[in-house]
Design a protein around this motif. Structure first.
Motif, PDB file in Angstrom:
ATOM      1  N   PRO A 187     -36.180 -29.461  13.499  1.00 44.81           N
ATOM      2  CA  PRO A 187     -37.031 -30.635  13.755  1.00 44.81           C
ATOM      3  C   PRO A 187     -38.051 -30.890  12.652  1.00 44.81           C
ATOM      4  CG  PRO A 187     -36.765 -29.326  15.748  1.00 44.81           C
ATOM      5  CD  PRO A 187     -36.209 -28.512  14.632  1.00 44.81           C
ATOM      6  N   ASP A 188     -38.670 -29.808  12.133  1.00 42.08           N
ATOM      7  CA  ASP A 188     -39.649 -29.980  11.060  1.00 42.08           C
ATOM      8  C   ASP A 188     -38.987 -30.517   9.795  1.00 42.08           C
ATOM      9  OD1 ASP A 188     -41.692 -29.072  12.655  1.00 42.08           O
ATOM     10  OD2 ASP A 188     -41.613 -27.021  11.914  1.00 42.08           O
ATOM     11  N   ALA A 189     -37.810 -29.980   9.464  1.00 43.55           N
ATOM     12  CA  ALA A 189     -37.119 -30.422   8.256  1.00 43.55           C
ATOM     13  C   ALA A 189     -36.737 -31.892   8.351  1.00 43.55           C
ATOM     14  CB  ALA A 189     -35.881 -29.552   8.023  1.00 43.55           C
ATOM     15  N   ASP A 214     -42.259 -38.448  17.840  1.00 44.79           N
ATOM     16  CA  ASP A 214     -41.734 -38.998  16.601  1.00 44.79           C
ATOM     17  C   ASP A 214     -40.240 -39.247  16.764  1.00 44.79           C
ATOM     18  OD1 ASP A 214     -40.400 -38.612  13.809  1.00 44.79           O
ATOM     19  OD2 ASP A 214     -42.500 -39.046  13.362  1.00 44.79           O
ATOM     20  N   LEU A 215     -39.783 -40.442  16.392  1.00 46.46           N
ATOM     21  CA  LEU A 215     -38.376 -40.790  16.601  1.00 46.46           C
ATOM     22  C   LEU A 215     -37.446 -39.930  15.761  1.00 46.46           C
ATOM     23  CD1 LEU A 215     -36.419 -42.576  18.107  1.00 46.46           C
ATOM     24  CD2 LEU A 215     -36.772 -44.370  16.399  1.00 46.46           C
ATOM     25  N   LYS A 216     -37.844 -39.593  14.537  1.00 46.23           N
ATOM     26  CA  LYS A 216     -37.015 -38.705  13.718  1.00 46.23           C
ATOM     27  C   LYS A 216     -36.919 -37.326  14.356  1.00 46.23           C
ATOM     28  CE  LYS A 216     -36.815 -38.705   9.284  1.00 46.23           C
ATOM     29  NZ  LYS A 216     -37.148 -38.545   7.848  1.00 46.23           N
ATOM     30  N   ARG A 217     -38.022 -36.860  14.896  1.00 43.77           N
ATOM     31  CA  ARG A 217     -38.014 -35.546  15.555  1.00 43.77           C
ATOM     32  C   ARG A 217     -37.131 -35.577  16.795  1.00 43.77           C
ATOM     33  NH1 ARG A 217     -41.402 -31.627  14.234  1.00 43.77           N
ATOM     34  NH2 ARG A 217     -41.605 -29.816  15.603  1.00 43.77           N
ATOM     35  N   LEU A 218     -37.159 -36.681  17.510  1.00 47.76           N
ATOM     36  CA  LEU A 218     -36.316 -36.818  18.701  1.00 47.76           C
ATOM     37  C   LEU A 218     -34.841 -36.729  18.331  1.00 47.76           C
ATOM     38  CD1 LEU A 218     -36.804 -39.203  21.667  1.00 47.76           C
ATOM     39  CD2 LEU A 218     -34.608 -39.176  20.518  1.00 47.76           C
ATOM     40  N   ILE A 219     -34.433 -37.428  17.290  1.00 45.16           N
ATOM     41  CA  ILE A 219     -33.020 -37.385  16.887  1.00 45.16           C
ATOM     42  C   ILE A 219     -32.658 -35.994  16.389  1.00 45.16           C
ATOM     43  CG2 ILE A 219     -31.294 -38.370  15.333  1.00 45.16           C
ATOM     44  CD1 ILE A 219     -32.843 -40.969  15.441  1.00 45.16           C
ATOM     45  N   SER A 259     -31.999 -34.027  19.346  1.00 41.39           N
ATOM     46  CA  SER A 259     -30.716 -34.447  19.919  1.00 41.39           C
ATOM     47  C   SER A 259     -29.559 -33.751  19.212  1.00 41.39           C
ATOM     48  CB  SER A 259     -30.566 -35.967  19.843  1.00 41.39           C
ATOM     49  OG  SER A 259     -30.206 -36.396  18.545  1.00 41.39           O
ATOM     50  N   SER A 260     -29.720 -33.467  17.904  1.00 40.88           N
ATOM     51  CA  SER A 260     -28.679 -32.752  17.173  1.00 40.88           C
ATOM     52  C   SER A 260     -28.484 -31.344  17.702  1.00 40.88           C
ATOM     53  CB  SER A 260     -29.023 -32.706  15.678  1.00 40.88           C
ATOM     54  OG  SER A 260     -28.960 -33.986  15.097  1.00 40.88           O
ATOM     55  N   VAL A 261     -29.573 -30.713  18.153  1.00 40.74           N
ATOM     56  CA  VAL A 261     -29.447 -29.378  18.758  1.00 40.74           C
ATOM     57  C   VAL A 261     -28.541 -29.460  19.979  1.00 40.74           C
ATOM     58  CG1 VAL A 261     -30.694 -27.482  19.852  1.00 40.74           C
ATOM     59  CG2 VAL A 261     -31.708 -28.674  17.901  1.00 40.74           C
ATOM     60  N   GLY A 262     -28.723 -30.502  20.795  1.00 40.43           N
ATOM     61  CA  GLY A 262     -27.886 -30.671  21.984  1.00 40.43           C
ATOM     62  C   GLY A 262     -26.446 -31.004  21.628  1.00 40.43           C
ATOM     63  N   LEU A 286     -25.999 -36.127  31.184  1.00 40.45           N
ATOM     64  CA  LEU A 286     -26.857 -37.043  31.940  1.00 40.45           C
ATOM     65  C   LEU A 286     -28.255 -37.104  31.330  1.00 40.45           C
ATOM     66  CD1 LEU A 286     -25.872 -36.036  35.604  1.00 40.45           C
ATOM     67  CD2 LEU A 286     -24.995 -37.940  34.236  1.00 40.45           C
ATOM     68  N   LEU A 287     -28.779 -35.950  30.921  1.00 41.41           N
ATOM     69  CA  LEU A 287     -30.091 -35.934  30.274  1.00 41.41           C
ATOM     70  C   LEU A 287     -30.053 -36.699  28.952  1.00 41.41           C
ATOM     71  CD1 LEU A 287     -31.121 -32.201  30.870  1.00 41.41           C
ATOM     72  CD2 LEU A 287     -31.853 -34.218  32.159  1.00 41.41           C
ATOM     73  N   THR A 288     -28.933 -36.560  28.234  1.00 39.39           N
ATOM     74  CA  THR A 288     -28.781 -37.280  26.960  1.00 39.39           C
ATOM     75  C   THR A 288     -28.847 -38.780  27.189  1.00 39.39           C
ATOM     76  OG1 THR A 288     -27.413 -35.488  26.069  1.00 39.39           O
ATOM     77  CG2 THR A 288     -27.285 -37.629  24.957  1.00 39.39           C
ATOM     78  N   ALA A 289     -28.125 -39.256  28.185  1.00 43.92           N
ATOM     79  CA  ALA A 289     -28.157 -40.689  28.500  1.00 43.92           C
ATOM     80  C   ALA A 289     -29.564 -41.124  28.875  1.00 43.92           C
ATOM     81  CB  ALA A 289     -27.180 -40.986  29.632  1.00 43.92           C
ATOM     82  N   ALA A 290     -30.290 -40.286  29.594  1.00 46.13           N
ATOM     83  CA  ALA A 290     -31.635 -40.653  30.053  1.00 46.13           C
ATOM     84  C   ALA A 290     -32.583 -40.874  28.883  1.00 46.13           C
ATOM     85  CB  ALA A 290     -32.181 -39.570  30.982  1.00 46.13           C
ATOM     86  N   TYR A 291     -32.609 -39.937  27.918  1.00 42.91           N
ATOM     87  CA  TYR A 291     -33.588 -40.107  26.841  1.00 42.91           C
ATOM     88  C   TYR A 291     -33.169 -41.181  25.843  1.00 42.91           C
ATOM     89  CZ  TYR A 291     -30.936 -36.974  23.626  1.00 42.91           C
ATOM     90  OH  TYR A 291     -29.984 -36.394  22.810  1.00 42.91           O
ATOM     91  N   LEU A 292     -31.874 -41.326  25.591  1.00 45.83           N
ATOM     92  CA  LEU A 292     -31.451 -42.348  24.637  1.00 45.83           C
ATOM     93  C   LEU A 292     -31.655 -43.751  25.195  1.00 45.83           C
ATOM     94  CD1 LEU A 292     -28.270 -40.660  23.144  1.00 45.83           C
ATOM     95  CD2 LEU A 292     -30.365 -41.258  21.917  1.00 45.83           C
ATOM     96  N   LEU A 293     -31.352 -43.946  26.472  1.00 43.16           N
ATOM     97  CA  LEU A 293     -31.599 -45.260  27.074  1.00 43.16           C
ATOM     98  C   LEU A 293     -33.093 -45.546  27.165  1.00 43.16           C
ATOM     99  CD1 LEU A 293     -28.851 -45.311  29.852  1.00 43.16           C
ATOM    100  CD2 LEU A 293     -28.849 -46.495  27.656  1.00 43.16           C
TER     101      LEU A 293
END
Length: 521
Positions: free
Chosen positions: A247-249, A318-323, A326-329, A451-458
């Motif tokens: 996330p930091d990188a 931070d949106l970049k941190r969120l994505i 998401s890559s970890v998932g 389901l969690l993925t859909a929740a945060y992306l939507l």
């Protein structure tokens, strides 16, 4: 195209970025300077990466698609005979898609940088590092010697470190240092495992070792080798809990650095598990597979929960941190497919690898565009004060963001769906000797993660594209998708749709090769 011609094409693909990196550091000839030396070197980067992409397409077109399990375009020369190290190159149905993906993403990053160079030092070093990064990544997917694989694996660390530390954003030096320390420590441990296999088996040749399928390696040797190599690869994958550098990188990296880090560098870890660990030490992998699956599903849920927390209004996410989280998932699904030790699961992992590169590469491009326009990637500021209702201010940009989000959450008909579904199918019926009740539990947890993925992306789409309740108001129009952005993003969106509608295009390459790597199972 005959194999000799493909040998030269593959060699050119690997050598050209390195020569281009050297050329970027030399003064441009007077007739090629254009408006100045900065423009000349950026154009040089586009030209070299474009030539590499053309060669990669030629290699894919000349590849014998009827025999994707066979190593093609092979070169096998003695390099250091005393250590039994060979200059062994080749591609099969597993490595070819990743090689083409690397060439495509690097070209799109060079094209994007030509029009939107990151803030920082002059671009000569930037282009040289970008090309060195491409050369190391391409070599990682094409070499067939364990020592060469390690050298290529290490080559990418230095250019990525400098791309983050010199052209990154806030806290870039600390983030770059954390990236290099984590990955170097993992690589040292991985090297010990590679040396153990080479010494015990008497060869570092990956094809010979895979054909042998671990029969000349004792069970204890396999256990130690898998643990050492797996730890090094898990850092790069990134597997929970070894993910904390990511996330930091991503947050600190420039846009093109984030695209390449997510799109191709993370794939080197999972590729190594499929290419090295699965076929060479299957006994050791069988022992550790349930633990890998457990860490994978924890990563899926953890990454999604972290994204939900970042997406919540008022948390200043931070949106970049969120994505990045998401890559970890998403990479957790790749690891789960590999841990199933089945054809279905491993094919799903390889498909998800490519899909993640396309979709997350597009998302990081889009976040970079939002940051350029708003001056921030803070979700509360994007969704509130000056960023409400992106659909109304820049409808094409908003539509592309929504497209990337629904592709990432695994909407059927888009690339993100097939890999994760096949990985869960593989885990539902794991390989022989693996506990089915445990893997069914892992599958259920992974399904909950979707389901969690859909929740945060939507939630992200609603907040950015429609605005937060109580803060949305009429805002002036915002610059919509520009021409160079359209050129850089369209191939990723088109391939996301193509892979979703025609998954056999990729699975037809990987399945025979996976069957061969798993010993014909």
């Amino acid at each position: 195209m005959n194999d000799t011609a493909l040998q030269y094409v593959l060699a050119a693909i690997l050598v050209l970025p390195l020569l281009g990196a050297v050329g970027a550091l030399l003064p441009a000839p007077p007739g090629l300077r254009g408006r100045g030396p900065d423009q000349a070197v950026l154009r040089h980067g586009v030209t070299v990466t474009g030539a590499v992409l053309v060669l990669a397409v030629v290699l894919a077109a000349g590849f014998d698609h009827d025999h994707p399990a066979r190593m093609q375009a092979t070169t096998d020369l003695d390099w250091i005979p005393a250590l039994r190290i060979h200059l062994h190159l080749g591609v099969d149905g597993i490595s070819l898609p990743l090689l083409v993906l690397t060439a495509l993403l690097t070209f799109l990053c060079a094209l994007y940088s030509y029009f939107r160079m990151p803030d920082g030092p002059r671009p000569r070093a930037f282009v040289a590092l970008l090309l060195l990064l491409e050369g190391g990544t391409l070599a990682s997917f094409a070499v067939l010697d364990l020592i060469l694989f390690f050298l290529a694996f290490e080559t990418v660390l230095v250019p990525m470190y400098f791309l983050i530390s010199r052209w990154g954003g806030a806290d870039r030096e600390r983030s770059a240092l954390r990236f290099i320390v984590y990955t170097l420590l993992g690589s040292v441990i991985m090297l010990l495992g590679l040396l153990l296999i080479g010494v015990k088996a008497g060869t570092f040749d990956m094809v010979a070792l895979a054909t042998d399928n671990g029969s000349h390696l004792g069970h204890t040797t396999q256990l130690v080798a898998v643990l050492a190599i797996g730890l090094g690869l898990a850092v790069k994958a990134p597997m929970w809990p070894l993910h904390s550098w990511l996330p930091d990188a991503h947050t600190a990296a420039p846009t093109v650095g984030s695209v390449l880090l997510a799109g191709v560098l993370l794939k080197m870890g999972t590729y190594g598990l499929v290419r090295v660990v699965l076929p060479i030490a299957p006994g050791g992998m069988h022992t550790f597979a349930p633990y890998l699956a457990a860490f994978a599903v924890v990563g899926i849920v953890y990454g999604s929960l972290a994204c939900l927390a970042l997406a919540r209004q008022g948390n200043g996410g931070d949106l970049k941190r969120l994505i990045a989280y998401s890559s970890v998932g998403h990479m957790g699904f790749v690891l789960l497919g590999i841990a199933s030790m089945t054809r279905t699961g491993v094919n799903g992992a390889l498909f998800a690898n490519v899909a993640h590169g396309l979709i997350t590469g597009l998302l990081f491009f889009l976040v970079g565009a939002l940051k350029d326009r708003y001056g921030t990637s803070d979700l509360d500021r994007l969704a509130g004060q000056g960023g409400a209702a992106l659909y109304g201010r820049a409808p094409r940009l908003g539509g592309l963001l929504a497209f990337g989000a629904v592709a990432s959450l695994g909407l059927p008909g888009l690339a993100g769906f097939w890999g994760e579904m096949l990985a869960m199918f593989g885990a539902f019926e794991p390989g022989a000797g693996l506990s089915r009740p445990a893997y069914v539990t892992f599958t259920a947890i992974a399904a909950f993660g979707t389901l969690l993925t859909a929740a945060y992306l939507l939630s992200v789409v609603r907040r950015i594209c429609m605005g937060d309740r109580g803060t949305a108001r009429a805002e002036p129009a915002l610059a919509d998708v520009r021409g160079y952005e359209f050129a850089a993003w369209t191939p990723l969106a088109a391939l996301t749709v193509l892979a979703g509608l025609w998954p056999a295009l990729l699975l037809g390459l990987t399945d025979p090769a996976v069957r061969s790597l798993l010993g014909g199972s």
